[in-house]
Structures are given as structure tokens and as C-alpha cells.
Enzyme design. Structure first.
Site, PDB file in Angstrom:
ATOM      1  N   ASP A 184      18.333   2.692  -5.481  1.00 28.87           N
ATOM      2  CA  ASP A 184      19.417   2.208  -6.333  1.00 28.87           C
ATOM      3  C   ASP A 184      20.710   1.978  -5.556  1.00 28.87           C
ATOM      4  O   ASP A 184      21.716   1.628  -6.142  1.00 28.87           O
ATOM      5  CB  ASP A 184      19.687   3.209  -7.481  1.00 28.87           C
ATOM      6  N   LYS A 241      18.851   8.684   4.709  1.00 28.57           N
ATOM      7  CA  LYS A 241      18.861   7.218   4.670  1.00 28.57           C
ATOM      8  C   LYS A 241      20.274   6.716   4.891  1.00 28.57           C
ATOM      9  O   LYS A 241      21.184   7.302   4.314  1.00 28.57           O
ATOM     10  CB  LYS A 241      18.388   6.729   3.281  1.00 28.57           C
ATOM     11  N   ASP A 283       0.829  -1.223   0.000  1.00 30.42           N
ATOM     12  CA  ASP A 283       0.000   0.000   0.000  1.00 30.42           C
ATOM     13  C   ASP A 283       0.854   1.259   0.000  1.00 30.42           C
ATOM     14  O   ASP A 283       0.381   2.340  -0.355  1.00 30.42           O
ATOM     15  CB  ASP A 283      -0.875   0.033   1.264  1.00 30.42           C
TER      16      ASP A 283
HETATM   17  C1  LIG Z   1      22.276  10.299  -4.739  1.00 31.01           C
HETATM   18  C2  LIG Z   1      21.592  10.703  -3.484  1.00 31.01           C
HETATM   19  O1  LIG Z   1      20.230  11.057  -3.687  1.00 31.01           O
HETATM   20  P1  LIG Z   1      19.063   9.919  -3.698  1.00 31.01           P
HETATM   21  O2  LIG Z   1      19.547   8.806  -4.559  1.00 31.01           O
HETATM   22  O3  LIG Z   1      18.861   9.502  -2.291  1.00 31.01           O
HETATM   23  O4  LIG Z   1      17.854  10.611  -4.295  1.00 31.01           O
HETATM   24  C3  LIG Z   1      22.410  11.871  -2.969  1.00 31.01           C
HETATM   25  O5  LIG Z   1      22.078  13.023  -3.253  1.00 31.01           O
HETATM   26  O6  LIG Z   1      23.443  11.599  -2.359  1.00 31.01           O
HETATM   27 MG   LIG Z   2      19.527   7.027  -5.434  1.00 32.70          MG
END
Ligand SMILES: C[C@H](OP(=O)(O)O)C(=O)O
Ligand SMILES: [Mg+2]
Length: 306
Positions: free
Chosen positions: A255, A227, A22
Site C-alpha cells: 500500500d 523495505k 508463482d
Molecule cells: C506500516 C508498516 O508496516 P507494513 O505496511 O510494511 O506491514 C510499518 O510498520 O511501518
Molecule cells: Mg503497508
């Protein structure tokens, strides 16, 4: 090592994903786009999910933009319905951390090594920022007599993140604040990404900028808010009760293994690794903690269901 991760390559698999979850949490760089280059069928995939009533959130470690600026970028690239409330960036997560967890008093100033996104989110939280994108700092030659070397005693925190306009003065001034008062001013990083994916190239990531002042000062950040930090997940769950109650109703799509996939897994969500950004397919079998799924690109969810 064997592959436990499921490669999304059939209509049944794509439909099973649409049925099962969801909440869909999307990383941005390397998943939706590479710079201003939109990846194939991502808008169609997001539209498909929204038409099915799914909650769609965008969780990016890229601190160069604030949520307002991301909303504009989404609209410019053709994601018509995306709102500020759907976006959680590491610059916002950093402001939330400083205000709510660190509880830095509002009369303290924050020294910024980074771009506008950090400044705006901190200012929205009620803090005065110093450094950052101040044009005074965009100098070609280094001047140790620069007025900024009269350090401001009201600075109560140093924030470092991705910086495009890097120069020696900005790095050296950040170092002064990290060394000041016996290294006691709190030091907060936005995210650990070592590299940044751009069309066909790997560029310097925020983590690599932060590492330069880590090395010079001999200090580690007291916190890194993007993150895989659980604080960012808690911020999301606080606003999404259903995800908080049942994290397995959520899928984190990204990714990068050491940020996106770890973030999703630690939050109790399933994970989908796409191969349009940092990681390569060969790596999936080599890592101990494999993502729940992987796919050549996000757009396969749309393509396989047509
Ligand atoms: C690449 C990353 O951005 P995201 O992949 O978390 O959007 C970052 O800006 O270090
Ligand atoms: Mg990314």
C-alpha cells in the site's frame, strides 16, 4: 501524466494474475489489516492462492512484533495455515543484517529504541539487548541520574524502530549511545515509513521516531533494513530459489510507493498497489514509476474470480 498501471477490475484481469505469478509477497499493514481490523476478503484471497499451490510470503516493515508473534496474530485473525517461515519482518531483517552483513560479534550488546519484536529477533540471533521494553524505562518523570546513564561499554550497535511507548528517557538514552565514542557505534534503523495506517487514521511511523534521534545526534542510520532495502529481498530470494532465478514470477503487493512498490521493482518483481492503506488513487497517475497494477483492495482478486 498518463496511467500505465493497470487497474484490476475484471474477472479476466484477476485470473491473468493468478496464472502469471508463482510467488505472492504481501505487505501486511494497509493490505491485509489495519491494526486488528481485517480488510475484506483477504483470507479468501490468500486461501485461493494457497489452494493453487502458490508461494505466499508476508513482508512487513512493522518491527513491533517478531515472526513468532506475527504467526499468532495471523492465526487469531483466521489465517489458519500461516507459518513462521512465511513471515519476514523488518525486525527479523535487522537481526539478519547485524549478524550476517555487519557481523557484529555476539559478545556485543545492542541498544534498542523500539518494541518487543526487535528485542526477540536480536535475541534469537544470539545478541543481548538493552533498553527496549525494559520496565525500568517506563517512567513518567525524567531523571538525568537514572542508572542507565552509566553507559555500557559493551554496546556495539544501536537499533531504532517503531516505538509505541515513547518517552523522553528512552529517546535521550538512545542519543547518548549515538554520541558515544565520537559517534562511532553503528546505527541501524528498521524502516523508513513516515506514517502508520490505522483504521481511518494516519499515525506516526517508525521513520518519524527514528528521525527524532537522527536530528538530535546529527547522524544518519548506517543502514535501514526493511523495505525497500535489497537485503530483505536477498533474504527472501535465498530461501526461494524459483524467485531468485526468475523474479518476474513474483508479485509484490503493498500500500506504499516508497517502500513496497520500490522494494518489488528493485527486486525485479511486478507490483500491485492496493488503496486500503497509505496511497490514494489520484497519486497513481502522478508518480513516474507506476506500479504494474493497482486495485481498490486486495480482496478484489477473490471477489472477481467467484
Ligand atoms: C506500516 C508498516 O508496516 P507494513 O505496511 O510494511 O506491514 C510499518 O510498520 O511501518
Ligand atoms: Mg503497508
Amino acid at each position: 501524466m498518463t496511467i500505465n498501471s493497470q487497474k484490476i477490475s475484471s474477472r479476466e484481469q484477476a485470473e491473468a494474475i493468478l496464472d502469471k505469478y508463482d510467488y505472492f509477497l504481501f505487505d501486511c499493514d494497509g493490505v491485509l489489516w489495519l491494526g486488528d481490523h481485517l480488510l475484506p476478503h483477504v483470507i479468501e484471497t490468500i486461501d485461493l492462492l494457497q489452494s493453487k499451490g502458490k508461494t505466499v510470503l508476508f513482508v512487513t516493515n512493522n518491527s513491533t512484533k517478531c515472526r513468532e508473534e506475527y504467526t499468532k496474530k495471523f492465526h487469531k485473525l483466521g489465517f489458519g495455515s500461516v507459518t513462521k517461515e512465511q513471515i519476514v519482518g523488518s525486525s527479523y531483517a535487522t537481526a539478519v543484517y547485524i549478524e550476517k552483513i555487519m557481523k557484529l560479534p555476539k559478545d556485543k550488546k545492542i541498544w534498542v529504541l523500539g518494541e518487543r519484536g526487535i528485542e526477540i529477533e536480536l535475541q534469537e540471533a544470539g545478541y543481548q539487548t538493552l533498553g527496549g521494553t525494559d520496565p525500568e524505562l517506563n517512567v513518567d518523570s525524567f531523571d538525568p541520574e537514572h542508572p542507565y546513564f552509566n553507559l555500557d561499554d559493551d554496546v556495539g550497535c544501536v537499533v531504532a524502530g517503531l516505538l509505541f511507548q515513547v518517552n523522553y528517557l528512552k529517546l535521550s538514552l538512545t542519543l547518548q549511545y549515538l554520541l558515544k565514542d565520537n559517534k562511532s557505534i553503528p546505527f541501524v534503523g528498521t524502516n523508513i515509513d513516515s506514517t502508520f495506517p490505522m483504521k481511518g487514521k494516519l499515525l506516526m511511523g517508525a521513520g518519524s521516531i527514528i528521525e527524532s534521534v537522527v536530528f538530535a545526534s546529527g547522524r544518519q542510520p548506517d543502514a535501514v533494513c526493511g523495505k525497500p532495502n535489497s537485503g530483505m529481498m536477498n533474504t527472501i530470494k535465498a530461501k526461494n530459489e524459483g524467485l531468485k532465478a526468475n523474479p518476474l514470477k513474483g508479485l509484490m503487493i503493498g500500500d506504499r510507493l516508497n517502500t513496497d512498490m520500490l522494494f518489488g521493482r528493485n527486486g525485479g518483481l511486478d507490483t500491485l498497489l492496493v488503496l486500503t492503506g497509505i496511497e490514494l488513487e489520484q497519486l497513481v497517475s502522478k508518480v513516474e514509476q507506476q506500479p504494474t497494477y493497482y486495485a481498490s483492495k486486495l480482496g478484489v482478486i477473490y471477489e472477481l474470480t467467484q
